[in-house]
Design a protein around this motif. Sequence first.
Motif, PDB file in Angstrom:
ATOM      1  N   ASP A 153     142.861  76.553   6.341  1.00 37.09           N
ATOM      2  CA  ASP A 153     144.328  76.584   6.366  1.00 37.09           C
ATOM      3  C   ASP A 153     144.894  75.436   7.202  1.00 37.09           C
ATOM      4  OD1 ASP A 153     144.497  78.900   4.781  1.00 37.09           O
ATOM      5  OD2 ASP A 153     144.215  80.191   6.542  1.00 37.09           O
ATOM      6  N   VAL A 154     144.186  75.053   8.260  1.00 33.44           N
ATOM      7  CA  VAL A 154     144.702  74.009   9.159  1.00 33.44           C
ATOM      8  C   VAL A 154     144.225  72.619   8.778  1.00 33.44           C
ATOM      9  CG1 VAL A 154     144.805  75.674  11.055  1.00 33.44           C
ATOM     10  CG2 VAL A 154     142.835  74.154  10.882  1.00 33.44           C
ATOM     11  N   LEU A 155     143.183  72.521   7.938  1.00 32.56           N
ATOM     12  CA  LEU A 155     142.654  71.215   7.559  1.00 32.56           C
ATOM     13  C   LEU A 155     143.603  70.556   6.556  1.00 32.56           C
ATOM     14  CD1 LEU A 155     140.349  69.125   7.745  1.00 32.56           C
ATOM     15  CD2 LEU A 155     139.291  70.293   5.788  1.00 32.56           C
ATOM     16  N   LYS A 156     144.369  69.593   7.027  1.00 28.91           N
ATOM     17  CA  LYS A 156     145.329  68.891   6.170  1.00 28.91           C
ATOM     18  C   LYS A 156     144.664  67.652   5.571  1.00 28.91           C
ATOM     19  CE  LYS A 156     148.310  71.798   7.854  1.00 28.91           C
ATOM     20  NZ  LYS A 156     148.747  72.988   7.086  1.00 28.91           N
ATOM     21  N   SER A 157     144.913  67.418   4.276  1.00 33.04           N
ATOM     22  CA  SER A 157     144.340  66.276   3.579  1.00 33.04           C
ATOM     23  C   SER A 157     145.412  65.250   3.243  1.00 33.04           C
ATOM     24  CB  SER A 157     143.651  66.736   2.284  1.00 33.04           C
ATOM     25  OG  SER A 157     142.548  67.564   2.567  1.00 33.04           O
ATOM     26  N   TYR A 158     145.044  63.987   3.359  1.00 31.44           N
ATOM     27  CA  TYR A 158     145.943  62.877   3.043  1.00 31.44           C
ATOM     28  C   TYR A 158     145.222  61.879   2.153  1.00 31.44           C
ATOM     29  CZ  TYR A 158     149.149  64.566   6.616  1.00 31.44           C
ATOM     30  OH  TYR A 158     150.026  65.338   7.344  1.00 31.44           O
ATOM     31  N   GLU A 159     145.982  61.195   1.335  1.00 31.15           N
ATOM     32  CA  GLU A 159     145.427  60.152   0.494  1.00 31.15           C
ATOM     33  C   GLU A 159     145.284  58.862   1.303  1.00 31.15           C
ATOM     34  OE1 GLU A 159     144.280  60.021  -2.808  1.00 31.15           O
ATOM     35  OE2 GLU A 159     144.276  62.198  -2.462  1.00 31.15           O
ATOM     36  N   HIS A 160     144.145  58.215   1.138  1.00 29.91           N
ATOM     37  CA  HIS A 160     143.873  56.977   1.855  1.00 29.91           C
ATOM     38  C   HIS A 160     144.956  55.927   1.597  1.00 29.91           C
ATOM     39  CE1 HIS A 160     141.971  52.916   2.027  1.00 29.91           C
ATOM     40  NE2 HIS A 160     141.534  53.370   3.191  1.00 29.91           N
ATOM     41  N   LYS A 161     145.370  55.769   0.359  1.00 28.26           N
ATOM     42  CA  LYS A 161     146.362  54.739   0.025  1.00 28.26           C
ATOM     43  C   LYS A 161     147.690  55.003   0.721  1.00 28.26           C
ATOM     44  CE  LYS A 161     147.792  56.963  -4.323  1.00 28.26           C
ATOM     45  NZ  LYS A 161     149.140  57.337  -3.853  1.00 28.26           N
ATOM     46  N   ASN A 187     139.690  59.782  -0.806  1.00 28.52           N
ATOM     47  CA  ASN A 187     139.689  58.649  -1.754  1.00 28.52           C
ATOM     48  C   ASN A 187     139.778  57.282  -1.070  1.00 28.52           C
ATOM     49  OD1 ASN A 187     139.577  60.345  -4.114  1.00 28.52           O
ATOM     50  ND2 ASN A 187     141.730  60.845  -3.730  1.00 28.52           N
ATOM     51  N   ALA A 188     139.065  57.147   0.029  1.00 30.30           N
ATOM     52  CA  ALA A 188     138.941  55.830   0.650  1.00 30.30           C
ATOM     53  C   ALA A 188     137.952  54.989  -0.151  1.00 30.30           C
ATOM     54  CB  ALA A 188     138.459  55.971   2.092  1.00 30.30           C
ATOM     55  N   PHE A 189     138.156  53.696  -0.142  1.00 30.97           N
ATOM     56  CA  PHE A 189     137.207  52.810  -0.803  1.00 30.97           C
ATOM     57  C   PHE A 189     135.847  52.933  -0.116  1.00 30.97           C
ATOM     58  CE2 PHE A 189     141.326  50.532  -1.358  1.00 30.97           C
ATOM     59  CZ  PHE A 189     141.436  50.741  -2.724  1.00 30.97           C
ATOM     60  N   ASN A 191     133.506  51.265   1.219  1.00 27.98           N
ATOM     61  CA  ASN A 191     132.943  50.116   1.918  1.00 27.98           C
ATOM     62  C   ASN A 191     132.988  50.400   3.419  1.00 27.98           C
ATOM     63  OD1 ASN A 191     135.397  48.920   3.234  1.00 27.98           O
ATOM     64  ND2 ASN A 191     136.062  48.714   1.102  1.00 27.98           N
ATOM     65  N   GLU A 192     132.423  49.510   4.211  1.00 24.64           N
ATOM     66  CA  GLU A 192     132.217  49.802   5.629  1.00 24.64           C
ATOM     67  C   GLU A 192     133.416  49.468   6.507  1.00 24.64           C
ATOM     68  OE1 GLU A 192     128.587  48.118   7.097  1.00 24.64           O
ATOM     69  OE2 GLU A 192     127.443  48.664   5.295  1.00 24.64           O
ATOM     70  N   LYS A 193     134.517  49.013   5.944  1.00 26.30           N
ATOM     71  CA  LYS A 193     135.656  48.556   6.743  1.00 26.30           C
ATOM     72  C   LYS A 193     136.838  49.525   6.733  1.00 26.30           C
ATOM     73  CE  LYS A 193     133.849  44.613   8.002  1.00 26.30           C
ATOM     74  NZ  LYS A 193     133.542  44.340   9.430  1.00 26.30           N
ATOM     75  N   GLU A 194     136.711  50.646   6.031  1.00 24.77           N
ATOM     76  CA  GLU A 194     137.884  51.510   5.867  1.00 24.77           C
ATOM     77  C   GLU A 194     138.288  52.225   7.160  1.00 24.77           C
ATOM     78  OE1 GLU A 194     139.798  51.290   3.199  1.00 24.77           O
ATOM     79  OE2 GLU A 194     138.307  49.762   2.690  1.00 24.77           O
ATOM     80  N   CYS A 195     137.330  52.652   7.982  1.00 23.82           N
ATOM     81  CA  CYS A 195     137.682  53.264   9.272  1.00 23.82           C
ATOM     82  C   CYS A 195     138.392  52.257  10.161  1.00 23.82           C
ATOM     83  CB  CYS A 195     136.434  53.801   9.977  1.00 23.82           C
ATOM     84  SG  CYS A 195     135.790  55.328   9.299  1.00 23.82           S
ATOM     85  N   GLN A 196     137.893  51.038  10.159  1.00 26.11           N
ATOM     86  CA  GLN A 196     138.527  49.989  10.954  1.00 26.11           C
ATOM     87  C   GLN A 196     139.954  49.738  10.465  1.00 26.11           C
ATOM     88  OE1 GLN A 196     136.249  46.377  11.351  1.00 26.11           O
ATOM     89  NE2 GLN A 196     138.046  45.163  11.868  1.00 26.11           N
ATOM     90  N   LYS A 197     140.138  49.747   9.164  1.00 25.24           N
ATOM     91  CA  LYS A 197     141.465  49.520   8.594  1.00 25.24           C
ATOM     92  C   LYS A 197     142.435  50.621   9.041  1.00 25.24           C
ATOM     93  CE  LYS A 197     141.452  48.177   4.360  1.00 25.24           C
ATOM     94  NZ  LYS A 197     141.354  48.205   2.876  1.00 25.24           N
ATOM     95  N   ILE A 198     141.975  51.865   9.016  1.00 22.60           N
ATOM     96  CA  ILE A 198     142.810  52.980   9.469  1.00 22.60           C
ATOM     97  C   ILE A 198     143.107  52.845  10.955  1.00 22.60           C
ATOM     98  CG2 ILE A 198     142.887  55.476   9.820  1.00 22.60           C
ATOM     99  CD1 ILE A 198     143.243  54.735   6.927  1.00 22.60           C
ATOM    100  N   PRO A 367     131.591  61.389  -0.713  1.00 20.97           N
ATOM    101  CA  PRO A 367     131.877  59.948  -0.703  1.00 20.97           C
ATOM    102  C   PRO A 367     133.367  59.673  -0.900  1.00 20.97           C
ATOM    103  CG  PRO A 367     129.874  60.363  -1.931  1.00 20.97           C
ATOM    104  CD  PRO A 367     130.444  61.707  -1.591  1.00 20.97           C
ATOM    105  N   GLY A 368     133.917  58.833  -0.031  1.00 19.88           N
ATOM    106  CA  GLY A 368     135.351  58.533  -0.062  1.00 19.88           C
ATOM    107  C   GLY A 368     136.158  59.332   0.935  1.00 19.88           C
ATOM    108  N   ASP A 369     135.553  60.327   1.585  1.00 16.46           N
ATOM    109  CA  ASP A 369     136.235  61.125   2.607  1.00 16.46           C
ATOM    110  C   ASP A 369     136.112  60.455   3.976  1.00 16.46           C
ATOM    111  OD1 ASP A 369     136.842  63.046   0.746  1.00 16.46           O
ATOM    112  OD2 ASP A 369     135.279  64.460   1.385  1.00 16.46           O
ATOM    113  N   ILE A 370     137.213  60.428   4.714  1.00 22.19           N
ATOM    114  CA  ILE A 370     137.188  60.027   6.114  1.00 22.19           C
ATOM    115  C   ILE A 370     137.620  61.229   6.940  1.00 22.19           C
ATOM    116  CG2 ILE A 370     138.151  58.530   7.903  1.00 22.19           C
ATOM    117  CD1 ILE A 370     138.539  56.374   5.838  1.00 22.19           C
ATOM    118  N   LEU A 371     136.707  61.735   7.727  1.00 19.27           N
ATOM    119  CA  LEU A 371     136.976  62.880   8.585  1.00 19.27           C
ATOM    120  C   LEU A 371     137.421  62.379   9.949  1.00 19.27           C
ATOM    121  CD1 LEU A 371     136.758  66.007   8.964  1.00 19.27           C
ATOM    122  CD2 LEU A 371     134.424  65.604   9.802  1.00 19.27           C
ATOM    123  N   ALA A 372     138.570  62.853  10.422  1.00 24.37           N
ATOM    124  CA  ALA A 372     139.073  62.499  11.757  1.00 24.37           C
ATOM    125  C   ALA A 372     138.966  63.723  12.645  1.00 24.37           C
ATOM    126  CB  ALA A 372     140.517  62.017  11.677  1.00 24.37           C
TER     127      ALA A 372
END
Length: 421
Positions: A153-161, A187-189, A191-198, A367-372
Amino acid sequence: MNVSRFIRVLTQINNNEVILSRKRNLFKINRRWIGIQAKVSDDNECLEVKYQKRTDKFPLIWLRDNCTCENCFHKSSQSRIINWKDFDINIKVNSVEAKDESNIEINWNDNHKSVYSWDWLEKRSFSEAAQVKYLNDLYIPTKKLWSKNEFFDVLKSYEHKDIVNEDEALYNWLKDLAIYGVTLIRNAFENEKECQKISERVAFVKKTHYGESFHVVAKEGTNNVAYLSNPLQLHTDLPYYHYQPGVILLHCIVQNKGKGGGNLLTDAFYVAEKLRNENKDAFNVLSSMDVNWLDVGEEDAVPFHKIHREPMIVLDRHGNIRTIRHSIPQRDSYFTVNIEDVKPWYKALKVFVDEIYSNAAHFKTQPGDILAVDNTRLVHGRLGYQDTKDVKRFLVGNYLDWDEIHSKLRVLRKRFAKSSP
């Protein structure tokens, strides 16, 4: 002028405009300030401001210290420049006068004049309600603790774009992360740079002795148990850092296709508060006794030897939980406590460990998920797994500091929050 006499901010309403009359001059003011009165208190220590339903007091010494004229305050840097070497802590008022545009002017006995708006004063009220609003809204959003049954219920999802391109999405994501301690970006791309981009959308990556980013992949000869395919016990990252990383971003690029490799997450604040209510002895032991946290090794041919001492449950001076530090592998064999306290501490540790596992939520990033994850609040772990011959589980992660997250939240709040102190 008799400063104990109330000045009245309202005398008449004319053509839907509120008019302030002082002597022979007329000034327009905001309708919401109808009926305000102000005077210096009888003890000459405070300015008393009477609204329609309440009275606020503002210490004169605080008012003089917070004068925002150009001689006392540097506007572009929002910094006080008043000369405190010559500051009079027994400052007195010669007169209080109503000014135009909903302002009040104080003439001090050092021949200085200060102007304050009613709105500025109201936001900085010393009342409990105003201070709670400031602390819970602008300072740090109020955390909402959760049990494992509430996790989905508390896990909120957002689109990478959306996070990458839209400031309002970035604001809502950071707010949910601050409140619940965990969010998911989809739905993150791959590749290895997406966490850095965020991270760079917020501020910058927090660098550690493992570098700006780290790869979670099973490898031989590792100096970190996270890089094994064995089950990873619930823990917080890097408890041996005095400035422990605030948030972990974990980008799943390749996931194990079998039953293993799933994530475990527990709101350790929820568990700690549960202990405070149900097992106060265990809570007191874990929140009062220092633990020696340790990491010794070498990364990219650079040796490190980190030590930090702090309890597992860290409280602020009000008794509120500030951070959780927990990692079985990262506890040093040096335990610098009284010998009679050792066994009680281990008993309390066992209670805590049992609770975090019984309250752990289970799920599996794809794949494509970024967990914070809030690394100062949640403990996280992983089920064991086996890589296949052709598919090797692979995640990329980095860290963010809460100072930078809270700063970005406050900046964005001015644009997107419904109300801002």
